[in-house]
Write a protein that holds these residues in place. Sequence first.
Motif, PDB file in Angstrom:
ATOM      1  N   GLY A  98      12.750  -0.037   4.966  1.00 44.88           N
ATOM      2  CA  GLY A  98      11.327   0.247   5.012  1.00 44.88           C
ATOM      3  C   GLY A  98      10.952   1.610   5.540  1.00 44.88           C
ATOM      4  N   PRO A 555       7.603  -3.192   1.429  1.00 48.27           N
ATOM      5  CA  PRO A 555       7.402  -4.622   1.191  1.00 48.27           C
ATOM      6  C   PRO A 555       7.988  -5.458   2.318  1.00 48.27           C
ATOM      7  CG  PRO A 555       9.197  -3.803  -0.164  1.00 48.27           C
ATOM      8  CD  PRO A 555       8.578  -2.605   0.488  1.00 48.27           C
ATOM      9  N   MET A 583       3.522  -4.906  -1.166  1.00 50.16           N
ATOM     10  CA  MET A 583       3.572  -3.705  -0.332  1.00 50.16           C
ATOM     11  C   MET A 583       2.231  -2.996  -0.402  1.00 50.16           C
ATOM     12  SD  MET A 583       5.949  -1.154  -2.686  1.00 50.16           S
ATOM     13  CE  MET A 583       7.009  -2.422  -3.370  1.00 50.16           C
ATOM     14  N   TYR A 596      -2.640  -4.147  -2.325  1.00 53.23           N
ATOM     15  CA  TYR A 596      -1.250  -4.591  -2.229  1.00 53.23           C
ATOM     16  C   TYR A 596      -0.694  -4.874  -3.622  1.00 53.23           C
ATOM     17  CZ  TYR A 596      -1.622  -4.919   2.823  1.00 53.23           C
ATOM     18  OH  TYR A 596      -1.784  -4.614   4.158  1.00 53.23           O
ATOM     19  N   TYR A 662       4.614   2.075  -7.437  1.00 53.54           N
ATOM     20  CA  TYR A 662       5.606   1.323  -6.675  1.00 53.54           C
ATOM     21  C   TYR A 662       6.775   0.871  -7.529  1.00 53.54           C
ATOM     22  CZ  TYR A 662       2.670  -2.353  -8.692  1.00 53.54           C
ATOM     23  OH  TYR A 662       1.945  -3.138  -9.554  1.00 53.54           O
TER      24      TYR A 662
END
Length: 679
Positions: A98, A555, A583, A596, A662
């Motif tokens: 992350g 995420p 995420m 998200y 993403y």
Amino acid sequence: MKRGLTILLILSIGSLYSQGVKDSLNNNKEKTVGEVVITGTMKEVRKSDSPVPVEIITPKLFQKNPTPSLFDAVGMVNGVKPQINCSVCNTGDIHINGMEGPYTMILIDGMPIVSGLSTVYGLSGIPNSLVERIEIVKGPASSLYGSEAMGGIINVITKNPQRAPKFAADIFSTSWGELSTDLSFKFNAGKKITSLLGVNHFYYDNPIDDNHDGFTDLTVQNRISVFNKWNFKRDQNRVASIGLRWVNEDRWGGEMNWSKKYRGSDEVYGESIYTKRAEVIGLYQLPFEEKIYTQFSYNWHDQNSWYGDTPYMATQQVGFIQSYWDKSIKNHNILMGASFRYTYYDDNTPATASADGLKNKPSKTPLPGVFLQDEWKINEMNKLLLGYRYDNDKHHGNVHSPRVAYKFSPNSTNTLRASFGTGFRVVNIFTEDHSALTGAREVIILNSLKPERSYNGNLNYVKKIMSTDLNLNLDITGFYSYFTNKIIGDFDTDPTKIIYDNLDGHAVSQGISLNTEWSFLAPIKIMAGVTYMDVYTKEKDNDGSYIRTDQLYAPKWSGTFVMTYTFPKKIALDFSGQWNGKMRLPIEPNDFRSEYSPWYCIANIQLSKKFDNGIEIYGGIKNLFNFTPKNPIMRPFDPFNKDVNNPVTNPNGYTFDTSYNYASLQKMRGFLGVRYNFF
């Protein structure tokens, strides 16, 4: 998508009922006992003996879903996420647990060759053909590799010319028109010199706009990488090697009618990037009885880029040298050394302007350091590693980076490891954050940016379960990082700006990951992993209360899987993929898009056949479930924001933005390739 699922179902059922159960459990399982790693301790040790947990990835894993570069391939590793940072030019970085790309130190043969500009622009230029194995350390490693190794290390170990095939080739193409060519040649220059020459070429010149937003879904690319490594045979098996690499890339993405005549203009929007890069890496063992080594590296990176009508021109040079002494004294193995890194950086942004903004002032940063490590074998079950590094930064003074690691292994089937360390990093937003360069948002730096500092720790447990019909390896790791200062771009306050400032609070990256490896008596093998992480900042608001904010592109849940079924006659079926949970994404005020992302999975299937003459043919389907992000570009019809202030056509005040991304925009596609190895 239904057609692809039907094919998958038929192949899976057929494999389950195959009569080819001829391989025994012992032939299926990976023999990891003798695997050697160097990344955790800067010297060769067996993986099972290392007090620092190290994951070993070989090209065999990458071949189960062939990709043209290291950047794409490492997505098959649990907890490692290649993040595409721009929907137009497709540049990206690699996240570990992350934490953003700049926290990931990428080494080539132990040298910090990939940093700064290449963290964003050079990753796609590392071909899989030069890789012998990849070693990944998740967590703090600053005491050995410098104060910027805050989140983890990816060490690319290049092929040893003496063990490489005389000739190797790997060529594949996709139904989109992508063509990747990997070639390598080994030759001798006398009795004591062996050389390996590798050439990689990736070519794509077929603009596609499947989501009908007027922009290319994949950047047009023409990239060539040439790698040459020389090994020298010396007395008493002392080592000496030198490697050279050259990368040249021309890529662009943008409106479908863009061409180079529009480069830098405000007529048709395009992001055009020319990259040139040269690298030298060397290792020499001094001719003494003691084990004393000298390593050196140098890289030159030139960037010539236009983001619409916004230029970014930059040059970076990094020189590095270090010497270290490896000494064993009874139950102690001592490693001590000194290093010096010099970084030259120049660009056309305020990052290299004088204080009054009137003159260009390139950044020149010397960084001397010393390090000491003691690996103490207390007894057969306990091992303790103590490490300390001292660096002197000319802007921020003395930097101390201690590390401690402990390994407890009561038997061959149970191992517990724990480590703790600190992190220190100086931020350069213009080399690290692509969003600061696109021109879509104005960059605002509120105060002088201070170094980032953190405390990091992890706990790792490995369990091996063996029976007559199943071998199961479990590898579970808990990780925690606490940042006392962190520099994060604020995309939310003003949709036309990115605001950078020191963190008035703290940040946390924590979580747990599980890797599993299943080897059955039947010719089937499964590798699967899952990671849960919680990455956030807590910062004071105007009332003095702490406000929690989830980190962008991190995420909470993610995972990887690879399932391989081996048929008779050297035929294999591979089903692989990566999945990600929700995420947080950068959105604008009153944005019609969700803050998200949805849960999604990028799955791939491949069928391969090996022949006795060294040839292997493979083919399959990528992105089997046909997933792509929706609306990745805001206002693609007005990329220069010429009509952004019109209250009738733009009542919400939206601006052109490419950061809502993403996942890849490539839909389902087929691929077909051939490999050949001649020893």
